[in-house]
Structure formats: structure tokens, C-alpha cells
Design an enzyme around this catalytic site. Structure first.
Site, PDB file in Angstrom:
ATOM      1  N   ASP A 132       0.628  -1.228   0.259  1.00 47.22           N
ATOM      2  CA  ASP A 132       0.191  -0.002   0.358  1.00 47.22           C
ATOM      3  C   ASP A 132       1.220   1.173  -0.010  1.00 47.22           C
ATOM      4  OD1 ASP A 132      -1.514   2.021   0.624  1.00 47.22           O
ATOM      5  OD2 ASP A 132      -2.064   1.359   2.326  1.00 47.22           O
ATOM      6  N   GLU A 136      -0.720  11.048   0.195  1.00 50.01           N
ATOM      7  CA  GLU A 136      -2.120  10.356   0.163  1.00 50.01           C
ATOM      8  C   GLU A 136      -2.685  10.016   2.269  1.00 50.01           C
ATOM      9  OE1 GLU A 136      -5.093   7.245   0.412  1.00 50.01           O
ATOM     10  OE2 GLU A 136      -2.412   6.879   0.779  1.00 50.01           O
ATOM     11  N   GLU A 137      -1.237   9.458   2.520  1.00 50.61           N
ATOM     12  CA  GLU A 137      -1.557   8.974   4.100  1.00 50.61           C
ATOM     13  C   GLU A 137      -1.747   9.954   4.634  1.00 50.61           C
ATOM     14  OE1 GLU A 137      -1.389   5.964   4.384  1.00 50.61           O
ATOM     15  OE2 GLU A 137      -0.317   4.856   3.145  1.00 50.61           O
ATOM     16  N   ASP A 181      -5.230   2.241  -5.192  1.00 52.64           N
ATOM     17  CA  ASP A 181      -4.817   2.172  -4.124  1.00 52.64           C
ATOM     18  C   ASP A 181      -4.311   0.115  -4.007  1.00 52.64           C
ATOM     19  OD1 ASP A 181      -3.915   2.045  -1.170  1.00 52.64           O
ATOM     20  OD2 ASP A 181      -4.676   4.648  -2.333  1.00 52.64           O
ATOM     21  N   HIS A 225      -0.635  -2.248   6.415  1.00 48.05           N
ATOM     22  CA  HIS A 225      -0.510  -1.241   6.844  1.00 48.05           C
ATOM     23  C   HIS A 225       0.767  -2.139   8.142  1.00 48.05           C
ATOM     24  CE1 HIS A 225      -2.755   2.492   6.653  1.00 48.05           C
ATOM     25  NE2 HIS A 225      -2.136   2.170   5.787  1.00 48.05           N
TER      26      HIS A 225
END
Length: 346
Positions: A187, A221-222, A242, A322
Site C-alpha cells: 500500500d 495520500e497517507e 490503491d 498497514h
């Protein structure tokens, strides 16, 4: 279509092995630009540092834009402790237990790098006993132990390490013989590799696009604002590439392209989702539709910023998101196939 797995794996491994925690993406953006230069693809760079490639189509007034983000989870040095360890603050949302015992690199403002390991402040059951078992994995209870002979704050400062320096996690990237891809930061680096190869494939095969098609490589983005600005102004369809999130009670899988119907920001555009699904059906692309209750994307950011566009979210299924993640080359290829095939449809 005849996709070259070796090229895709080259992009994938190269991108995964370039540290790029959110806010610290210059090196990986340089790699992206260098690769585009190799195949003579023009691009523009936004003020925030995103890279945009625009491939001309028959109709320039109706444009499609795909996005993927190079920024990843990471951390920053929050403080230097009296014993020579570093306190940290996370960048992005992840469970602190997912980085306990992970190797890392600390990079200073002047480009020096130092290796270390992230540990809980009570890492040994032989010393702390039950307290080690019971210790909550929160940022305040985690620290970086440097691979340096340091015993004080001044020892660390003499190395040039300071508050605000970036902490990059070891990705431990592996592509197994049976084509499982295991790494941190799939990711969203898997999707960046997919878009980079899609550009190469479309251009080198002289594929005729019905609409001008843009590829937006975002770098924030994060932290929620990657695609909130600077999209190509004639964008009508925005497709965030994504990841899907396989797991308990989910419909997603590591072997397919996942199409998100809804996430924490609300439902994605039904008409666009339906067209993407039809492309999968008509081309025998393995896909899954799913809902992710604790997820947001660059498409979410674009909508919040007020862009009048239809949005969708697709991506390869990535297990253990994550944390130390895993996907399979089947999911990468299915996502690639959907991006290329949908780009050719009117």
C-alpha cells in the site's frame, strides 16, 4: 495481452526498496521521473511534488485520471532520550505493535543515514517479566535503538541526528517462487508499479485511447490530501488505484483486483463501478467487489476538495494492510489488466 512480468517485478522491487515515508518522497519521485525519461514519456510536476503523465486520446474534452501514491507509513524522531535512544511519532495510521522489533533507517536533514531497531521500552520478558507482556504498544512506549555506540543525548546529537528526522521501516521485500509478494508498503507501491508499467505498455504498443488519460502519482495520500489539488482540470473520471483489503468477513482476495463499493468516505460512483465491473466480466479479469469500513483514498481526498468528478477505487488485494503485507502477482496482473483494458473503452 502480453504483459512482461519481469518488467513489472523490476518496477515493484525497485519502488518498494526506496524509502518514502509521507513527507519524504523526493528520492522515489526521482526514480519515477528517471524511468519515464528512459521511455521518453513527458510529465509535469506539481508544486507539492506529485508527478502527472498525460497520454493524448481521441477526445481531449473528457479525461480519465488514474492515481496511485508513493508515500508510505513511517515515523519521525520526536526526541532524543538521555540514554541515547530515540522517541518517535508515527506518520500515517498503523498499529504500533506492527513495527515492534522492526529494523529501520534514520535519515538526517543532511542526508546521513543510521540503522537501528524499533523496540518497546520494555523489550525483554527476562528483565521486565509480566510488565513486558502487559505493556501497551503506543508511541510513548516505543523507541529506536540505534546501531551506534551511544549512551547519552549528546552522543546522538554528535552524529547529526535531530528531532524531525525521518524513520524509514525495513520493507523486507520478497517475491517467492510461487509469486507471493511480501513486503511493507505494498500500500500503495504495488499500484504505483502497475501504473508505471501501464504507461509503458500503452505507449510502446501504440494503443489508441478514446479519451485523454492521465496518471497522477501522488505523494501525500497517507495524510489525506494527496489528490486534493492539481488534478488535470478536464478530469471527469478519477480512479484511485490503491489496494483491496482481504481479511475477516471480507470479500476481497490476494489473487484478484478488488473494486471498492464503499469505504469510510461513503459510496463510490455507482455508474463508474458498474463500468469497471463490466470490463472485468467481458475480459475474464478476476475481480471482487468489497466494502472497507476504515479506509480512505486519494479519490476521497479529491471529493472532499470539491472536484466535480466521478470516482472509483480499485487495487490488488493486499493482506495485513498497514503491517507486513502480502499480495500475489495474480492480483497485480488482474489490476494491471483492468487499468489497460478500461483505458481502451469508450
Amino acid at each position: 495481452m502480453n504483459y512482461c512480468k519481469d518488467n513489472i517485478k523490476y518496477y515493484l522491487e525497485s519502488i518498494l526498496n526506496i524509502p518514502s515515508p509521507t513527507g519524504f518522497t523526493e528520492k522515489i519521485m526521482k526514480f519515477i521521473m528517471d524511468e519515464l525519461d528512459k521511455i521518453n514519456i513527458p510529465y509535469t510536476v506539481t508544486t507539492k511534488g506529485a508527478v502527472i503523465v498525460s497520454l493524448k486520446g481521441k477526445d481531449d474534452s473528457y479525461q480519465r485520471t488514474y492515481s496511485a501514491h508513493v508515500d508510505t507509513l513511517g515515523a519521525m524522531v520526536k526526541g532524543i532520550k538521555s540514554n541515547g535512544t530515540l522517541s518517535l511519532v508515527p506518520l500515517g495510521g498503523f498499529m504500533m505493535g506492527a513495527i515492534d522489533g522492526e529494523n529501520c533507517i534514520v535519515e538526517t536533514m543532511d542526508g546521513k543515514t543510521f540503522t537501528g531497531t524499533i523496540h518497546a521500552v520494555k523489550p525483554s520478558v527476562h528483565i521486565s517479566g509480566q510488565e513486558a507482556y502487559d505493556l501497551k504498544k503506543v508511541p510513548e512506549n516505543m523507541e529506536v535503538v540505534l546501531d551506534e555506540k551511544v549512551n547519552s543525548k549528546s552522543d546522538v546529537e554528535s552524529l547529526g541526528i535531530n528531532v524531525g528526522d525521518f524513520i524509514c521501516f525495513d520493507t523486507r521485500t520478497i517475491i517467492t517462487e510461487k509469486e507471493f509478494v511480501k513486503s511493507r508498503h505494498l500500500d500503495d507501491k504495488a499500484s504505483v508499479a502497475i501504473l508505471l508499467y501501464s504507461i509503458k505498455y500503452i505507449v510502446e504498443n501504440n494503443l489508441e485511447l478514446p479519451y485523454t488519460t492521465n496518471f497522477f502519482i501522488s505523494n501525500y495520500e497517507e495524510v489525506g490530501h494527496g489528490a486534493s489539488a492539481a488534478l488535470p482540470p478536464l478530469t471527469k473520471e478519477f480512479i484511485s488505484v490503491d489496494m483491496g483489503a482481504p481479511g475477516l468477513d471480507q470479500n476481497s482476495t490476494e489473487y484478484a483486483v478488488c473494486i471498492c463499493a464503499k469505504d469510510s468516505s461513503g459510496p463510490y460512483d455507482f455508474e463508474l463501478r458498474k463500468r469497471l465491473t463490466e470490463t472485468c466480466k467481458n475480459n475474464n479479469i478476476d475481480y471482487r467487489i468489497d466494502i472497507y469500513p476504515f479506509y480512505g483514498s486519494d479519490a476521497s481526498a479529491a471529493l472532499r476538495a470539491g472536484w466535480d468528478i466521478k470516482v472509483a477505487l480499485i487495487g490488488p488485494g493486499v493482506f495485513s494492510s498497514h503491517a507486513y503485507e502480502r499480495t500475489h502477482m495474480d492480483a497485480v496482473l488482474n489490476t494491471l489488466d483492468l487499468v489497460v483494458k478500461y483505458s481502451l473503452e469508450k
